[in-house]
Enzyme design. Structure first.
Site, PDB file in Angstrom:
ATOM      1  N   CYS A  63      50.854  41.953  47.399  1.00 49.50           N
ATOM      2  CA  CYS A  63      51.192  42.895  46.331  1.00 49.50           C
ATOM      3  C   CYS A  63      49.951  43.381  45.579  1.00 49.50           C
ATOM      4  CB  CYS A  63      52.197  42.283  45.362  1.00 49.50           C
ATOM      5  SG  CYS A  63      51.541  40.879  44.452  1.00 49.50           S
TER       6      CYS A  63
ATOM      7  N   HIS B  22      43.301  46.502  35.420  1.00 52.65           N
ATOM      8  CA  HIS B  22      44.696  46.801  35.112  1.00 52.65           C
ATOM      9  C   HIS B  22      44.843  48.210  34.563  1.00 52.65           C
ATOM     10  CE1 HIS B  22      45.017  42.411  35.500  1.00 52.65           C
ATOM     11  NE2 HIS B  22      46.111  42.782  36.134  1.00 52.65           N
TER      12      HIS B  22
HETATM   13  C1  PEP Z   1      46.879  40.636  42.013  1.00 51.15           C
HETATM   14  O1  PEP Z   1      46.146  39.859  41.411  1.00 51.15           O
HETATM   15  O2  PEP Z   1      46.644  41.057  43.163  1.00 51.15           O
HETATM   16  C2  PEP Z   1      48.115  41.151  41.378  1.00 51.15           C
HETATM   17  C3  PEP Z   1      48.978  41.873  42.050  1.00 51.15           C
HETATM   18  O3  PEP Z   1      48.312  40.868  40.070  1.00 51.15           O
HETATM   19  P1  PEP Z   1      47.580  41.631  38.875  1.00 51.15           P
HETATM   20  O4  PEP Z   1      46.852  42.800  39.472  1.00 51.15           O
HETATM   21  O5  PEP Z   1      48.629  42.013  37.909  1.00 51.15           O
HETATM   22  O6  PEP Z   1      46.658  40.583  38.347  1.00 51.15           O
END
Ligand code: PEP
Ligand code: MG
Length: 570
Positions: free
Chosen positions: A504, A190
């Site tokens: 996403c 993240h």
């Molecule tokens: C994912 O897991 O691909 C996602 C978009 O969520 P995050 O990266 O916030 O866990």
């Protein structure tokens, strides 16, 4: 002397600047004594260090403006309080006097003593305060050595550190840090996602960085290739300048696509949604012609605060995103705290043995009725200002979606009864990021209005490869037959049932993967505006019909090399 430190590019951009090394907060100080006659001088040295940290923090506090002042200020206020805390400091003078310890060793003893008390506490929030103690102790220790462990005065410098938390990044950028190099970390963490959102060059996994780089060394950092050069020579400087020129040229070229459609050669329009975290992201997404916001990660509202944002604060944040998109749909994801997104409010369990498999995402929301209801109310209220969808993270079962849908309906009824102007319908979707959700999708797709595939987590859970563990190297990759099959199935099922499905995860943000996703039938991508134009360019270069015809060959690939061969033949 010139040295090359290879790492992994996690956020693009190049930087040339002096290094500021921040050593890990853990104090590895050996027992050392001072002569009896030097005890008072040692105590004075300690107090001078504490005073200088206090002064630094005051200056830093005064220089913060706007939203950052609110977010970061809370840390600083807490740390200033700790600096004056008799529990932390009173014992230090005593230790130096009675044990004749150096200030450094006394600091370590005191830190360990307090940490032991905190560790034994039942309250997760209080336990997590050890991090604050460590930060304050780290600042004092650095000041004892006139090393600035803090962010003050780092403008124009490149931070070299063991790892960087998502919550720190905005602060670092506000302080003028030009790039960050970490010894650990991963490009899918993240922190990396946030760095890309902030356009802050980031190299992770430069394992040797802390041993090889000293404060003040000149570094040339390439956030694309992950290459860090210490004391660059003439050729490196030429390379750096060429990269900067290239970046400007590419930006200019891409900018011509701002008003162009994301249309394949054979005339099929692909929907590009934006992943947006900040007000700037929203403005950029709007300017680049994103179809809407496909993923608004609300946890970033929670990460920097010691208290939970209330309904009004959340409502204002969500409403502003909705207003910023002027009628284009905004997909607000409910809280996805947990795992590497630990908060400071005590909501996330501090000591889960296996946090990625623990109480995160919707599990956390369902375990905190009031917190979840507050968030749902804020989101639904924002729907009065423009189209809003609710997206639920970490879904693994039908029951969860049934539960969330009932709560959402209840909240909407209450708001309507109380006279709020809200949308007639707020579509509800699930992140497909737990393999169980992808496999059992036929059993609960009827509970969903739309789907969004989170490949970042789906890859990690499907391949049992931690997205943050650099040591796993090539094992964490979307280029795996298991993932491609699952994606194909999810996309095809959603298509048959007439439900919108986007990807996403970061996979959708990498222009290299666009042909592969198109071949699998994907018609919607959700990605950070930073790479939206690159992906648009890639899509505009693709012939969808030809790619779809080659999908069987892609799905026959037996390994990563086979998938890469397929990709390089596009
Ligand atoms: C994912 O897991 O691909 C996602 C978009 O969520 P995050 O990266 O916030 O866990
Ligand atoms: Mg996820």
């Amino acid at each position: 002397m010139r040295q090359v430190l290879p790492g992994h590019g996690a956020s693009r951009g190049s930087a040339l600047g002096r290094a500021r090394v921040r050593l890990p907060h853990v104090l590895d100080v050996a027992e050392e004594l001072v002569a009896a006659g030097d005890v008072e001088a040692e105590i004075e040295r300690l107090h001078a260090a504490i005073d200088s940290v206090r002064a630094d923090m005051r200056v830093l506090r005064e220089r913060l403006h706007g939203a950052l002042a609110h977010e970061v200020g809370e840390f600083l206020d807490l740390h200033a309080l700790l600096l004056d805390d008799p529990e932390l400091l009173a014992g230090l003078d005593g230790l130096i006097r009675s044990g004749r310890y150096t200030a450094d060793y006394a600091l370590r003893l005191q830190r360990d003593r307090i940490a032991a008390v905190f560790k034994g506490m039942d309250d997760a929030y209080l336990r997590s305060r050890i991090d604050d103690i460590d930060q304050v102790v780290g600042r004092i220790h650095a000041a004892l050595h006139r090393r600035n462990a803090d962010l003050q005065g780092v403008a124009g410098e490149i931070l070299v550190t063991d790892d960087v938390a998502p919550a720190e990044l905005a602060q670092l950028q506000a302080q003028g840090v030009m790039a960050v190099v970490t010894a650990g970390g991963s490009a899918l963490s993240h922190s990396a996602i946030l760095a890309r959102s902030l356009h802050l060059p980031l190299v992770v996994g430069a394992a040797q960085a802390l041993q090889k780089v000293n404060d003040g060394d000149v570094l040339a950092v390439d956030g694309s290739s992950g290459m860090v050069v210490v004391e660059p020579d003439a050729a490196d400087l030429r390379g750096h300048r060429a990269r900067m020129r290239e970046l400007v040229r590419e930006r200019r070229q891409l900018n011509r696509l701002r008003r162009e459609p994301s249309r394949t050669i054979d005339g099929v329009d692909i929907k590009l949604w934006a992943n947006a975290e900040s007000r700037d992201d929203v403005a950029e997404a709007h300017a680049l012609g994103a179809a809407g916001v496909g993923l608004y990660r609300t946890e970033f509202l929670f990460l920097n605060s010691n208290t939970l944002p209330d309904e009004e604060e959340q409502f204002r944040a969500y409403r502003d995103v909705v207003l910023g998109m002027t009628g284009r749909t905004v997909t607000i994801r409910t809280l996805d705290l947990g795992a590497d997104k630990a908060d400071r409010t005590g909501l996330v369990l501090g000591h889960e043995p296996n946090p990625a498999l623990g109480v995160r995402g919707v599990r956390l929301s369902l375990a905190h009725d009031a917190v979840f209801e507050t968030q749902l109310r804020a989101i639904v209220r924002a729907s009065g200002y423009g189209p809003v969808r609710v997206l639920v993270p970490m879904v693994s079962s039908r029951e969860e979606m049934v539960d969330v849908r009932a709560r959402l309906a209840r909240v909407a009824d209450e708001l309507r009864r109380d006279g709020h102007e809200i949308a007639e319908a707020v579509p509800l979707g699930a992140m497909i990021e737990v393999p169980a959700a992808a496999i059992a999708l036929p059993m609960f797709i009827d509970t969903l209005d739309f789907l969004s595939v989170g490949t970042n987590d789906l890859v990690q859970y499907l391949l049992a490869a931690d997205r943050n563990n650099e040591a796993l190297g090539a094992l964490y990759t979307p280029l795996h037959p298991a993932l491609l099959r699952l994606l194909r199935d999810v996309i095809a099922l959603a298509g048959r049932r007439g439900k919108s499905v986007a990807v996403c995860g970061e996979m959708a943000a990498d222009a290299m993967f666009a042909p592969l996703l198109l071949a699998l039938g994907l018609g919607e991508f959700s990605l950070h505006p930073a790479t939206l134009l690159e992906v648009r360019r890639a899509i505009r270069g693709c012939d969808l019909g030809a790619l779809r015809a080659r999908a069987p060959a892609l799905l026959r690939a037996r390994d990563r090399a086979g998938i890469e061969r397929w990709l390089s033949a596009t």
